[in-house]
Design an enzyme around this catalytic site. Structure first.
Site, PDB file in Angstrom:
ATOM      1  N   GLU A 132       0.850  -1.185   0.000  1.00 15.10           N
ATOM      2  CA  GLU A 132       0.000   0.000   0.000  1.00 15.10           C
ATOM      3  C   GLU A 132       0.894   1.246   0.000  1.00 15.10           C
ATOM      4  O   GLU A 132       1.907   1.297   0.687  1.00 15.10           O
ATOM      5  CB  GLU A 132      -0.870  -0.004   1.254  1.00 15.10           C
ATOM      6  CG  GLU A 132      -1.813   1.175   1.370  1.00 15.10           C
ATOM      7  CD  GLU A 132      -2.628   1.118   2.659  1.00 15.10           C
ATOM      8  OE1 GLU A 132      -3.810   1.485   2.624  1.00 15.10           O
ATOM      9  OE2 GLU A 132      -2.068   0.703   3.702  1.00 15.10           O
TER      10      GLU A 132
ATOM     11  N   LYS B 291     -10.150  -0.332  -1.944  1.00 13.84           N
ATOM     12  CA  LYS B 291     -10.231  -0.627  -0.512  1.00 13.84           C
ATOM     13  C   LYS B 291     -11.601  -0.254   0.051  1.00 13.84           C
ATOM     14  O   LYS B 291     -12.074   0.867  -0.104  1.00 13.84           O
ATOM     15  CB  LYS B 291      -9.134   0.155   0.218  1.00 13.84           C
ATOM     16  CG  LYS B 291      -8.998  -0.150   1.703  1.00 13.84           C
ATOM     17  CD  LYS B 291      -7.841   0.666   2.271  1.00 13.84           C
ATOM     18  CE  LYS B 291      -7.607   0.417   3.748  1.00 13.84           C
ATOM     19  NZ  LYS B 291      -6.505   1.270   4.261  1.00 13.84           N
TER      20      LYS B 291
ATOM     21  N   CYS C 267      -4.582  -3.658   3.518  1.00 16.53           N
ATOM     22  CA  CYS C 267      -4.306  -3.145   4.855  1.00 16.53           C
ATOM     23  C   CYS C 267      -5.448  -3.366   5.859  1.00 16.53           C
ATOM     24  O   CYS C 267      -5.617  -4.471   6.353  1.00 16.53           O
ATOM     25  CB  CYS C 267      -3.920  -1.665   4.771  1.00 16.53           C
ATOM     26  SG  CYS C 267      -3.004  -1.049   6.225  1.00 16.53           S
TER      27      CYS C 267
END
Length: 318
Positions: A76, A151, A194
């Site tokens: 990321e 995301k 993440c």
């Protein structure tokens, strides 16, 4: 003389660099009697300097190719990590911009698959709202973008006792949906980013749709990483019986932010195969044996034992 790039688990393969063998993939593979594909899980220290970041990532990708990798995983924020909301937005690009174009050319030149795990993508209404997506981009060995996952769980967390204060939703749009796992040379890869790691529903959904490998490219804070990073990754591997590959940011990005590091590879039994530590950039090479996915699932058929969704909703509402 051999040089150790990262910390190794007992089942890891090809995770040390032998200078005499770096350019001889066939010999490396023959050392284990196997032609199983290799994945390279990378660790970088991105800054607001996009050119320096590309140069550092390109060097790791080229090293991974020389050492026989079929697919390379970058973390990321591989493109940059801004020092303010304003800088983060100003540096963002569309998927048609220069950054992704350079990576598609790199993938095509090296004939290598890339996982770009957290690109600052300008949103569809950028001109009106100045908001971005955090996008996980998969590029094949012909330089084609084959999948983009945006995301879906945004990191809005205040931990004053740990010195952590981040509000990703201030400038980031949550992704609208999951994307189907992608067939790659190392297996079928399910995409997360993440903070998605903390939501097991996502990993189970990807496993149900055929994922053999889960990937969580990340920029974990030092405080949350020390407490939760490894245990979460191992939990996702154990509950889905998938490999988990997690590229990571490490070290100080600028005066306001540092990341935990420990880019990690975990097998379907939950064993850590490789760990890049917390000190500097690097990569870990992992042999992806899909036979281990099959045997783990056959010997402990967790998914067959799972009850239907209605069962898990059978408790009375409170």
């Amino acid at each position: 003389m051999l040089t150790l790039r990262c910390v190794l688990g007992s089942s890891a393969k090809f995770l040390v660099s032998f200078p005499a063998l770096r350019h001889n993939t066939r010999l490396q593979n023959s050392m284990s009697g196997s032609l199983r594909p290799l994945a390279a899980v990378c660790q970088v220290t991105a800054t607001p300097d996009k050119e320096a970041n590309f140069s550092a990532c390109k060097q790791l990708v080229e090293e991974a190719k020389q050492r026989g990798a079929s697919m390379v995983f970058l973390p990321e924020g591989f493109d940059y990590i801004g020092s303010s909301r304003e800088e983060t937005l100003a540096l963002s690009e569309s998927l048609a911009g220069d950054t992704i174009s350079r990576y598609t050319q790199l993938a095509r030149k090296l004939e290598l698959w890339l996982s770009l795990g957290g690109f600052h993508e300008r949103g569809h209404d950028w001109e009106a709202d100045r908001r971005i997506y955090n996008s996980h981009v998969i590029i094949n060995d012909r330089g084609d973008i084959v999948s983009v996952y945006r995301k879906s769980h945004l990191f809005d967390v205040e931990l004053p006792e740990k010195g952590v204060s981040l509000k990703e939703s201030a400038f980031t749009i949550p992704g609208p949906s999951l994307v189907a796992p992608v067939q790659t040379p190392i297996g079928k890869v399910g995409l997360g980013i993440c903070y998605d790691l903390r939501f097991p529903e996502l990993s189970v959904a990807l496993q149900r749709h055929g994922a053999e490998i889960l990937t969580y490219p990340s920029a974990f804070t030092v405080a949350t990483g020390a407490a939760h990073w490894e245990v979460l990754l191992r939990a996702r591997a154990i509950e889905t019986q998938c490999f988990v590959l997690a590229a990571a940011q490490v070290g100080r990005h600028h005066e306001k932010r540092s990341s935990y590091g420990h880019a990690l590879a975990v097998d379907p039994w939950g064993e850590v195969l490789g760990d890049c530590g917390e000190e500097k950039p690097g990569l870990v090479l992992v042999e992806v044996d899909l036979g281990k996915v099959r045997s783990t699932r056959r010997n402990m058929p967790v998914q067959q034992h799972r009850r239907d969704d209605a069962f898990y909703r059978s408790l009375p509402q409170t």
